[in-house]
Scaffold this active site. Sequence first.
Site, PDB file in Angstrom:
ATOM      1  N   ARG A 165       4.290  11.823  76.454  1.00  0.00           N
ATOM      2  CA  ARG A 165       3.190  12.784  76.687  1.00  0.00           C
ATOM      3  C   ARG A 165       1.825  12.178  76.334  1.00  0.00           C
ATOM      4  NH1 ARG A 165       6.842  13.951  78.822  1.00  0.00           N
ATOM      5  NH2 ARG A 165       8.152  15.804  78.776  1.00  0.00           N
ATOM      6  N   SER A 215       5.936  24.101  78.463  1.00  0.00           N
ATOM      7  CA  SER A 215       6.386  23.851  77.083  1.00  0.00           C
ATOM      8  C   SER A 215       5.184  23.863  76.154  1.00  0.00           C
ATOM      9  CB  SER A 215       7.052  22.483  76.979  1.00  0.00           C
ATOM     10  OG  SER A 215       8.320  22.526  77.549  1.00  0.00           O
ATOM     11  N   GLU A 285       1.724  20.769  72.753  1.00  0.00           N
ATOM     12  CA  GLU A 285       1.591  19.971  73.967  1.00  0.00           C
ATOM     13  C   GLU A 285       0.456  20.539  74.816  1.00  0.00           C
ATOM     14  OE1 GLU A 285       4.427  19.434  77.795  1.00  0.00           O
ATOM     15  OE2 GLU A 285       5.321  18.784  75.917  1.00  0.00           O
TER      16      GLU A 285
END
Length: 292
Positions: A165, A215, A285
């Site tokens: 990420r 998410s 995130e």
Amino acid sequence: MNHTVEVHANEPMSRYTTFGIGGTADLLAKPKNLTEFLEVLKYCNETNTAFTVLGDGSNVLVSDNGIRGVVIITNQMNAVEILPDHEIRAQAGARLSKVAETAANAAFDGFAFASGIPGTVGGAVYMNAGAYGHDIGAFCKTVTLCMPDGKLVIKTREEMQFGYRSSAVMDTNMTIVDATFQFVQGTTEKIREEMKTLNAKRKASQPLEFRSAGSTFKRPEGYFAGKLIQDSLLKGFTIGGAQVSEKHAGFVINKSNATAQDVMTLIETIRQKVHENFGVWLEPEVRILGDV
């Protein structure tokens, strides 16, 4: 700013995020092509105005106070083209689902995992989005970046330094303009079958019927965020209009007209609770944008 660029003043950001949340942007520009995009950047540069670039607004939470400066929405810059040698070039505003569809039609294998990821190429490359054990960076051959002064540079996969990420573009003032992806030959039938399987799995396990930013937390090393949250008995836990999804604890959803403050308070509560129970600090995130 060039009068051909579509610009709105005091535009509600709730219209431009998958969360459906957010105060107003001082100015919101919708360039139709790279020329107009560079025109907006030039304006920001010359007037020393802060700018924020968004595609589909799928991994962000915009504060209730909105965003100062100019928000540039790139989703009209969405061309996808097939190149020789099993390559596809896609502009930053192209949806990942469109790239996955193009790859499937050309029998280019490997990208089925991306067909259900919400959002656009720019955001996906920026944060190295992924699902089901694969990530975007693994398929990226080159990325065209725009410097604040409008100069374009091309970086290779290695130079992009993709991690979990993350990419080298994060925390810089460079903007992704397009990306070229490299694939191997497969069969359309097999790829379509995989896409169907993964999308059915996604539908069964994720709260797609509610607005969210996907998410909410990154996967902590050695754990699954959703499992830690569930084991902290937070499934269904609600603050204001924001809720920990009852379907998948890794998702914070906009249950009923949630404010950004509701979501931020809920995120912080989850982090504290999980830390108390398991000694793990969950890292969001979702990117929080604007004046908090």
